[in-house]
Design a protein around this motif. Structure first.
Motif, PDB file in Angstrom:
ATOM      1  N   GLN A  38    -138.078  46.119 -15.249  1.00  0.00           N
ATOM      2  CA  GLN A  38    -139.177  47.053 -15.071  1.00  0.00           C
ATOM      3  C   GLN A  38    -140.412  46.593 -15.842  1.00  0.00           C
ATOM      4  O   GLN A  38    -141.546  46.670 -15.341  1.00  0.00           O
ATOM      5  CB  GLN A  38    -138.759  48.450 -15.533  1.00  0.00           C
ATOM      6  N   ALA A  41    -141.908  43.765 -13.973  1.00  0.00           N
ATOM      7  CA  ALA A  41    -142.615  44.256 -12.786  1.00  0.00           C
ATOM      8  C   ALA A  41    -143.951  44.882 -13.166  1.00  0.00           C
ATOM      9  O   ALA A  41    -144.958  44.701 -12.466  1.00  0.00           O
ATOM     10  CB  ALA A  41    -141.751  45.263 -12.037  1.00  0.00           C
ATOM     11  N   ASP A  42    -143.974  45.615 -14.284  1.00  0.00           N
ATOM     12  CA  ASP A  42    -145.227  46.220 -14.739  1.00  0.00           C
ATOM     13  C   ASP A  42    -146.247  45.152 -15.115  1.00  0.00           C
ATOM     14  O   ASP A  42    -147.447  45.296 -14.834  1.00  0.00           O
ATOM     15  CB  ASP A  42    -144.966  47.137 -15.931  1.00  0.00           C
ATOM     16  N   VAL A  44    -146.421  42.052 -13.907  1.00  0.00           N
ATOM     17  CA  VAL A  44    -146.885  41.408 -12.681  1.00  0.00           C
ATOM     18  C   VAL A  44    -147.885  42.303 -11.957  1.00  0.00           C
ATOM     19  O   VAL A  44    -148.920  41.844 -11.454  1.00  0.00           O
ATOM     20  CB  VAL A  44    -145.688  41.066 -11.768  1.00  0.00           C
ATOM     21  N   GLN A  45    -147.573  43.609 -11.917  1.00  0.00           N
ATOM     22  CA  GLN A  45    -148.474  44.544 -11.248  1.00  0.00           C
ATOM     23  C   GLN A  45    -149.826  44.607 -11.946  1.00  0.00           C
ATOM     24  O   GLN A  45    -150.876  44.678 -11.292  1.00  0.00           O
ATOM     25  CB  GLN A  45    -147.834  45.941 -11.211  1.00  0.00           C
ATOM     26  N   ARG A  48    -151.799  41.476 -11.059  1.00  0.00           N
ATOM     27  CA  ARG A  48    -152.298  41.518  -9.685  1.00  0.00           C
ATOM     28  C   ARG A  48    -153.427  42.523  -9.543  1.00  0.00           C
ATOM     29  O   ARG A  48    -154.389  42.283  -8.805  1.00  0.00           O
ATOM     30  CB  ARG A  48    -151.155  41.861  -8.739  1.00  0.00           C
ATOM     31  N   SER A  49    -153.328  43.649 -10.223  1.00  0.00           N
ATOM     32  CA  SER A  49    -154.406  44.631 -10.160  1.00  0.00           C
ATOM     33  C   SER A  49    -155.690  44.059 -10.745  1.00  0.00           C
ATOM     34  O   SER A  49    -156.790  44.284 -10.214  1.00  0.00           O
ATOM     35  CB  SER A  49    -153.996  45.902 -10.917  1.00  0.00           C
ATOM     36  N   ASN A  91    -152.600  39.840   0.145  1.00  0.00           N
ATOM     37  CA  ASN A  91    -152.013  40.251  -1.126  1.00  0.00           C
ATOM     38  C   ASN A  91    -151.453  41.667  -1.054  1.00  0.00           C
ATOM     39  O   ASN A  91    -150.411  41.965  -1.636  1.00  0.00           O
ATOM     40  CB  ASN A  91    -153.068  40.154  -2.242  1.00  0.00           C
ATOM     41  N   TYR A  92    -152.143  42.546  -0.336  1.00  0.00           N
ATOM     42  CA  TYR A  92    -151.630  43.902  -0.137  1.00  0.00           C
ATOM     43  C   TYR A  92    -150.304  43.874   0.621  1.00  0.00           C
ATOM     44  O   TYR A  92    -149.344  44.561   0.244  1.00  0.00           O
ATOM     45  CB  TYR A  92    -152.663  44.724   0.618  1.00  0.00           C
ATOM     46  N   MET A  95    -147.545  42.459  -1.795  1.00  0.00           N
ATOM     47  CA  MET A  95    -147.099  43.395  -2.818  1.00  0.00           C
ATOM     48  C   MET A  95    -146.274  44.527  -2.206  1.00  0.00           C
ATOM     49  O   MET A  95    -145.252  44.938  -2.759  1.00  0.00           O
ATOM     50  CB  MET A  95    -148.301  43.946  -3.582  1.00  0.00           C
ATOM     51  N   GLU A  98    -142.905  43.172  -1.261  1.00  0.00           N
ATOM     52  CA  GLU A  98    -142.104  42.829  -2.440  1.00  0.00           C
ATOM     53  C   GLU A  98    -141.449  44.061  -3.052  1.00  0.00           C
ATOM     54  O   GLU A  98    -140.281  44.025  -3.438  1.00  0.00           O
ATOM     55  CB  GLU A  98    -142.975  42.131  -3.476  1.00  0.00           C
ATOM     56  N   VAL A  99    -142.177  45.170  -3.140  1.00  0.00           N
ATOM     57  CA  VAL A  99    -141.623  46.373  -3.764  1.00  0.00           C
ATOM     58  C   VAL A  99    -140.892  47.252  -2.765  1.00  0.00           C
ATOM     59  O   VAL A  99    -140.240  48.229  -3.169  1.00  0.00           O
ATOM     60  CB  VAL A  99    -142.736  47.185  -4.461  1.00  0.00           C
TER      61      VAL A  99
END
Length: 207
Positions: A38, A41-42, A44-45, A48-49, A91-92, A95, A98-99
Motif C-alpha cells: 500500500q 502504491a501510494d 507511485v500514485q 504520477r500525480s 497515462n489515465y 493507471m 493497473e488499479v
C-alpha cells in the motif's frame, strides 16, 4: 497422579500453542506485506500525480514549458498539444487498468476510439519505445502493452486514420487575439465609467 496423562495433556497444549503462534506470526507477516504494498502504491500514485500536474502546466503554455522537456520533433503547435494530451489519455488508461478501475473491455474500447484518429496513432508510434521501457517491468504492465499494441494494429489494419481538420493559427492571429482580449476589459471599464457618470448626473439632478 498419572504423570503420563499429564505429560500428554501438556504436549497437546504445547502443540496447539505452537500452531496459534505460527498463525499469529503469519497474520503479522501478511499485514506487513499488505502495508508495504500500500505504501508503495501510494508513492507511485504521488509521483504520477506530480507528473500529470507538470504536463497540465505544459499544456497551458507550450512555448514556455515545453523546451524544459527537451527538443520535440513536432513543429505544429496544435500537434504538440495533441501529443501531450494523448500522453495524458494513455497515462489515465494505464493507471486505471493497473488499479482495476478500468477493465480490459473498457480499455480496449478507449484505445479503439483513440487509434481511429491520426493523432492517437502518431502518438503511439512516437512513444511506444518509452512505454515499453517504463511499463514492461510488471506482469500487469506487459499485459497493458499487449492490449495497446493489439488495438493499434487492429486499427491500422482497418484502414487509414481520420485526419484532424484543425490547423495552426496563421501568423499575426496571436496579436489579434491579444488585442481582442484587451478590447473586452477596456470596453467593460468604459461602460462601467459611463454608468457611474450617468448615475452621478442623475443623483445631482435629484438633489
Amino acid at each position: 497422579m498419572d504423570w503420563n496423562q499429564l505429560s500428554q495433556i501438556g504436549a497437546a497444549y504445547g502443540f496447539t500453542s505452537a500452531i496459534v503462534s505460527a498463525l499469529a506470526l503469519t497474520g503479522v507477516a501478511a499485514s506487513l506485506i499488505v502495508q508495504n504494498r500500500q505504501a508503495r502504491a501510494d508513492q507511485v500514485q504521488a509521483i504520477r500525480s506530480y507528473y500529470l500536474e507538470l504536463v497540465r502546466m505544459e499544456l497551458d503554455d507550450m512555448p514556455l514549458y515545453q523546451p524544459c522537456w527537451g527538443d520535440m520533433d513536432i513543429t505544429d503547435p496544435h500537434e504538440q498539444k495533441r501529443h501531450v494530451y494523448a500522453d495524458l489519455m494513455m497515462n489515465y488508461a494505464w493507471m486505471g487498468f493497473e488499479v482495476g478501475t478500468i477493465p480490459e473491455s473498457l480499455l480496449r474500447d478507449m484505445l479503439a476510439g483513440m487509434f481511429t484518429g491520426e493523432a492517437g496513432r502518431t502518438y503511439w508510434i512516437r512513444s511506444r519505445t518509452s512505454w515499453i521501457a517504463s511499463a514492461s517491468g510488471s506482469r500487469r504492465g506487459r499485459q497493458f502493452l499487449t492490449i495497446v499494441a493489439e488495438e493499434h494494429d487492429r486499427a491500422a489494419a482497418a484502414g487509414p486514420p481520420t485526419r484532424s481538420t484543425v490547423t495552426s493559427s496563421p501568423p499575426g492571429s496571436a496579436s489579434s487575439a491579444t488585442s481582442r482580449a484587451w478590447r473586452t476589459p477596456v470596453g467593460i471599464l468604459i461602460g462601467l465609467g459611463a454608468g457611474l457618470a450617468a448615475g452621478s448626473v442623475l443623483r445631482s439632478r435629484r438633489n
